[in-house]
Design a protein around this motif. Sequence first.
Motif, PDB file in Angstrom:
ATOM      1  N   UNK A   1      -3.798  -6.443 -13.670  1.00  0.00           N
ATOM      2  CA  UNK A   1      -2.385  -6.148 -13.927  1.00  0.00           C
ATOM      3  C   UNK A   1      -2.128  -4.661 -14.008  1.00  0.00           C
ATOM      4  N   UNK A   2      -3.049  -3.924 -14.632  1.00  0.00           N
ATOM      5  CA  UNK A   2      -2.884  -2.479 -14.729  1.00  0.00           C
ATOM      6  C   UNK A   2      -2.981  -1.836 -13.347  1.00  0.00           C
ATOM      7  N   UNK A   3      -3.896  -2.330 -12.522  1.00  0.00           N
ATOM      8  CA  UNK A   3      -4.041  -1.782 -11.168  1.00  0.00           C
ATOM      9  C   UNK A   3      -2.776  -2.032 -10.356  1.00  0.00           C
ATOM     10  N   UNK A   4      -2.202  -3.236 -10.478  1.00  0.00           N
ATOM     11  CA  UNK A   4      -0.971  -3.535  -9.743  1.00  0.00           C
ATOM     12  C   UNK A   4       0.168  -2.648 -10.215  1.00  0.00           C
ATOM     13  N   UNK A   5       0.229  -2.398 -11.523  1.00  0.00           N
ATOM     14  CA  UNK A   5       1.268  -1.524 -12.053  1.00  0.00           C
ATOM     15  C   UNK A   5       1.117  -0.119 -11.494  1.00  0.00           C
ATOM     16  N   UNK A   6      -0.110   0.393 -11.478  1.00  0.00           N
ATOM     17  CA  UNK A   6      -0.357   1.733 -10.956  1.00  0.00           C
ATOM     18  C   UNK A   6      -0.010   1.808  -9.470  1.00  0.00           C
ATOM     19  N   UNK A   7      -0.379   0.776  -8.715  1.00  0.00           N
ATOM     20  CA  UNK A   7      -0.047   0.754  -7.289  1.00  0.00           C
ATOM     21  C   UNK A   7       1.465   0.750  -7.091  1.00  0.00           C
ATOM     22  N   UNK A   8       2.167  -0.027  -7.921  1.00  0.00           N
ATOM     23  CA  UNK A   8       3.630  -0.066  -7.824  1.00  0.00           C
ATOM     24  C   UNK A   8       4.247   1.284  -8.131  1.00  0.00           C
ATOM     25  N   UNK A   9       3.698   1.984  -9.111  1.00  0.00           N
ATOM     26  CA  UNK A   9       4.213   3.308  -9.453  1.00  0.00           C
ATOM     27  C   UNK A   9       3.975   4.293  -8.315  1.00  0.00           C
ATOM     28  N   UNK A  10       2.820   4.204  -7.666  1.00  0.00           N
ATOM     29  CA  UNK A  10       2.510   5.095  -6.548  1.00  0.00           C
ATOM     30  C   UNK A  10       3.479   4.835  -5.396  1.00  0.00           C
ATOM     31  N   UNK A  11       3.729   3.569  -5.092  1.00  0.00           N
ATOM     32  CA  UNK A  11       4.644   3.218  -4.001  1.00  0.00           C
ATOM     33  C   UNK A  11       6.059   3.692  -4.335  1.00  0.00           C
ATOM     34  N   UNK A  12       6.486   3.475  -5.581  1.00  0.00           N
ATOM     35  CA  UNK A  12       7.830   3.910  -5.980  1.00  0.00           C
ATOM     36  C   UNK A  12       7.948   5.425  -5.926  1.00  0.00           C
ATOM     37  N   UNK A  13       6.900   6.139  -6.349  1.00  0.00           N
ATOM     38  CA  UNK A  13       6.934   7.602  -6.315  1.00  0.00           C
ATOM     39  C   UNK A  13       7.029   8.104  -4.874  1.00  0.00           C
ATOM     40  N   UNK A  14       6.360   7.404  -3.945  1.00  0.00           N
ATOM     41  CA  UNK A  14       6.436   7.792  -2.541  1.00  0.00           C
ATOM     42  C   UNK A  14       7.864   7.632  -2.007  1.00  0.00           C
ATOM     43  N   UNK A  15       8.607   6.665  -2.567  1.00  0.00           N
ATOM     44  CA  UNK A  15       9.997   6.457  -2.158  1.00  0.00           C
ATOM     45  C   UNK A  15      10.962   7.379  -2.894  1.00  0.00           C
ATOM     46  N   UNK A  16      10.438   8.146  -3.851  1.00  0.00           N
ATOM     47  CA  UNK A  16      11.287   9.070  -4.592  1.00  0.00           C
ATOM     48  C   UNK A  16      11.727   8.547  -5.942  1.00  0.00           C
ATOM     49  N   UNK A  17      11.282   7.349  -6.331  1.00  0.00           N
ATOM     50  CA  UNK A  17      11.632   6.786  -7.636  1.00  0.00           C
ATOM     51  C   UNK A  17      10.512   7.102  -8.616  1.00  0.00           C
ATOM     52  N   UNK A  18      10.824   7.826  -9.669  1.00  0.00           N
ATOM     53  CA  UNK A  18       9.791   8.245 -10.613  1.00  0.00           C
ATOM     54  C   UNK A  18       9.899   7.547 -11.948  1.00  0.00           C
ATOM     55  N   UNK A  19      10.770   6.591 -12.072  1.00  0.00           N
ATOM     56  CA  UNK A  19      10.874   5.805 -13.287  1.00  0.00           C
ATOM     57  C   UNK A  19      11.530   6.566 -14.419  1.00  0.00           C
ATOM     58  N   UNK A  20      11.686   5.870 -15.512  1.00  0.00           N
ATOM     59  CA  UNK A  20      12.309   6.485 -16.669  1.00  0.00           C
ATOM     60  C   UNK A  20      13.822   6.455 -16.579  1.00  0.00           C
ATOM     61  N   UNK A  21      14.413   6.802 -17.677  1.00  0.00           N
ATOM     62  CA  UNK A  21      15.868   6.819 -17.738  1.00  0.00           C
ATOM     63  C   UNK A  21      16.384   8.118 -17.124  1.00  0.00           C
TER      64      UNK A  21
END
Length: 155
Positions: free
Chosen positions: A34-54
């Motif tokens: 689950x942690x690996x999937x979360x990290x992969x999702x964050x990497x993919x989102x960061x590549x699209x320009x989404x960095x999370x957070x409010x």
Amino acid sequence: MTDGERGLCQWRVVLDEVFVAIGVRDGIGRLHAGQEKTLEGQVIAAAKGNHGGRPKVIDDDMLTFAIALKDKGVPVPDIAKKLTIKTGKNAGKSPSVASLYRAFAEAEAASDDDGLPLRPKPVRIRRPEDPLTAEEIYLRERLQSQPHPNTATRS
């Protein structure tokens, strides 16, 4: 209870412990997956320009304008009324005075540093197998060439 029954009970206890251990190990494996999937999702989102957070209510342009008004002596509640939130559900409204004070505090803390921007820029999450950029190579070489701070105190 005969010796055979006693031995069977002991084996049953051992097997129960083994199954519990296997179940725990599988649970830990699922946790890491689950942690690996979360990290992969964050990497993919960061590549699209989404960095999370409010998202920030007060962007850098608004903050620069607000600091200029504050330096001129304009009261903070009046500054808040002059600003307009650009994005989000509160777009078109003025930020709260508390948000403005918080942004001023962040800017003041950032200005204590040596010429750094008011807010840190989002960074790319890098995996160990990713190649280093030229800037990262330069930084690594610069840090490795510096003497360790404890070497002077050891001698």
